[in-house]
Design an enzyme around this catalytic site. Sequence first.
Site, mmCIF file in Angstrom:
data_model
loop_
_atom_site.group_PDB
_atom_site.id
_atom_site.type_symbol
_atom_site.label_atom_id
_atom_site.label_comp_id
_atom_site.label_asym_id
_atom_site.label_seq_id
_atom_site.Cartn_x
_atom_site.Cartn_y
_atom_site.Cartn_z
ATOM 1 N N SER A 198 33.357 -53.778 19.379
ATOM 2 C CA SER A 198 33.453 -52.524 18.623
ATOM 3 C C SER A 198 33.271 -52.777 17.132
ATOM 4 C CB SER A 198 34.778 -51.832 18.934
ATOM 5 O OG SER A 198 34.810 -50.535 18.405
ATOM 6 N N ASP B 32 29.142 -50.189 18.594
ATOM 7 C CA ASP B 32 28.905 -49.722 19.966
ATOM 8 C C ASP B 32 28.880 -48.199 20.066
ATOM 9 O OD1 ASP B 32 31.701 -49.692 19.490
ATOM 10 O OD2 ASP B 32 32.132 -49.727 21.631
ATOM 11 N N ASP C 230 30.019 -46.870 14.644
ATOM 12 C CA ASP C 230 30.314 -48.302 14.669
ATOM 13 C C ASP C 230 29.338 -49.012 15.607
ATOM 14 O OD1 ASP C 230 31.335 -47.429 17.091
ATOM 15 O OD2 ASP C 230 33.158 -48.613 16.979
ATOM 16 N N ASP D 144 30.897 -45.728 19.673
ATOM 17 C CA ASP D 144 31.921 -44.869 20.263
ATOM 18 C C ASP D 144 32.814 -44.240 19.195
ATOM 19 O OD1 ASP D 144 33.297 -47.179 19.566
ATOM 20 O OD2 ASP D 144 34.442 -47.307 21.423
#
Length: 552
Positions: free
Chosen positions: A145, A295, A293, A297
């Site tokens: 992340s 990834d 960010d 999410d």
Amino acid sequence: MSDWQSSYAKWLQDPGISSEDVETLKAMSEEEIKENFYEDLAFGTAGIRGIRGLGTNRINKYAIRKVTQGYCDFLIDTIPDARAKGVAIAYDTRHMSRAFAEEAANVFSGNGILVYLFSTIRSTPELSFAIRYLKAAGGLVLTASHNPREYNGYKVYNETGCQLSTGETEQLVEKINRIKTFDKVLIDEEGRRIRLLTNELETAYLNQIEKLALNPFNKDLSIMYSPLHGVGLSPMKKLLEQVGATFNLVDEQCIPDGDFPTAQKPNPEEPEALNLIVEEGKKHKSELLLATDPDADRLGVMVLHQGDYIYLTGNQIGGLLTEYILKHREYDAKNSYLLTSIVTSKFGATIAKSYGVDTVITFTGFKNLGKKMEEFLNEGKDVLFTYEESIGYLPETFIRDKDGISTSFLVAEMAGALKKEGKTLVDQLKSLYEKHGYFKEKQVSYTLKGIEGLEAIRSIMADLRESGLGQGPKGFKLKETVDYLETTIDSDYTNLLYYTFEDGSWIGVRPSGTEPKLKLYINIMADKPGQADAKCSILEKWFKERISKWLV
């Protein structure tokens, strides 16, 4: 022999460790051995995360293989026809993410489980969507992340597309712990059960997002977007083009790069990570800045207001979206809910209450929020919006994890609708504060790395439990203390101390589940903005003094 020395010795003798890696282990200094082996990577609020390297306290191909073997055993034991249903695997732009994804895929294949492996980098929300779309038995995504560049991670999902619950994680960990040596892992080097996924799922996912529209999209709103060197470019660019948005990209940050060269920390929750998008926004006179960010999410938002770019916190965006969704959606208030986490401000809940909608609170993390959403939808209840303060939002019900892509769409639509009224998101926020009271929040993270840092965090939590707040902050009268290692939510416990004061303000203290940090959550309620700022400063200064002997 200490525990870390014993773990190190076992790795040297493990027949599943390659001879090359054994030589690397032998060349380590004593300090390196201690840091790399002093504990095992543990499942936190979002799977496992760690610094890349050899050792039990590092993420590496051996850890990936072992955890995946445990996950295979878990799926085969708990999901009927798990082998035929298969699993979906996604990965981000971090170093080793693709290689780790292939390692996991080969283990699934070795256990006879069908694998749907994305052919290129994909976002975490698309992984959740893929599990549900394919009716798979589960899935995982290789990502750390927003953590610093030296990290990687492994997030595990169940067949609903939600991160594993606490109970499921306990079952999985039990399976993992039964694997004593790495040579017990079943690996299919040829990957005979692996199937590659292409763009079909992304198209289906984006089409679902477009259905979230509550108003016509204002094409006159000028948007700047950055994926922060992560996976968000493809879905975001396609989505903005589909709705005819006026937008520009931060070209330097559109290059997938696990070193994140233009952002020291690829964390859009920290305004300093958005310096480059602000520079580009000024050049193009962009009115709305959006950054996901690595990834994709989570979402960071800044808005142009009276000539300056203003950063909006997760609690503020959560409150704004709560107002926007509840104002424009059709729903039965008696059977509809807002879902938030225990450390999220009461701002959104207060707005929801004004519409007759109840708020349900879970522990931190979308493993808990997604589980609650699944439970409510199965009971015939409507979930209008789900979010938590750490810039994680879920405005839809077709996946079970936070979604920076769909939220970008809805935030842009909301900003465009307000522009037609001559307002910005900041204007709307001020109106909501005037109506519902002033909410001020701040999250403070104390980074305490390594063995000493871990012990310091444990000592702080133990001392707070034993000695309480001490004299307490000046001007605040303590109303209630809740220790969530003793008090449950949905039969779960968590390592969180929660202090509520007489004026409605509160603070929460907990160790991070993903990073070597102690987190302090400050939430203030006041009649005037100046009062809120002053109270927040008092609490932050007092807490730092309270734990000062550990911050050396």
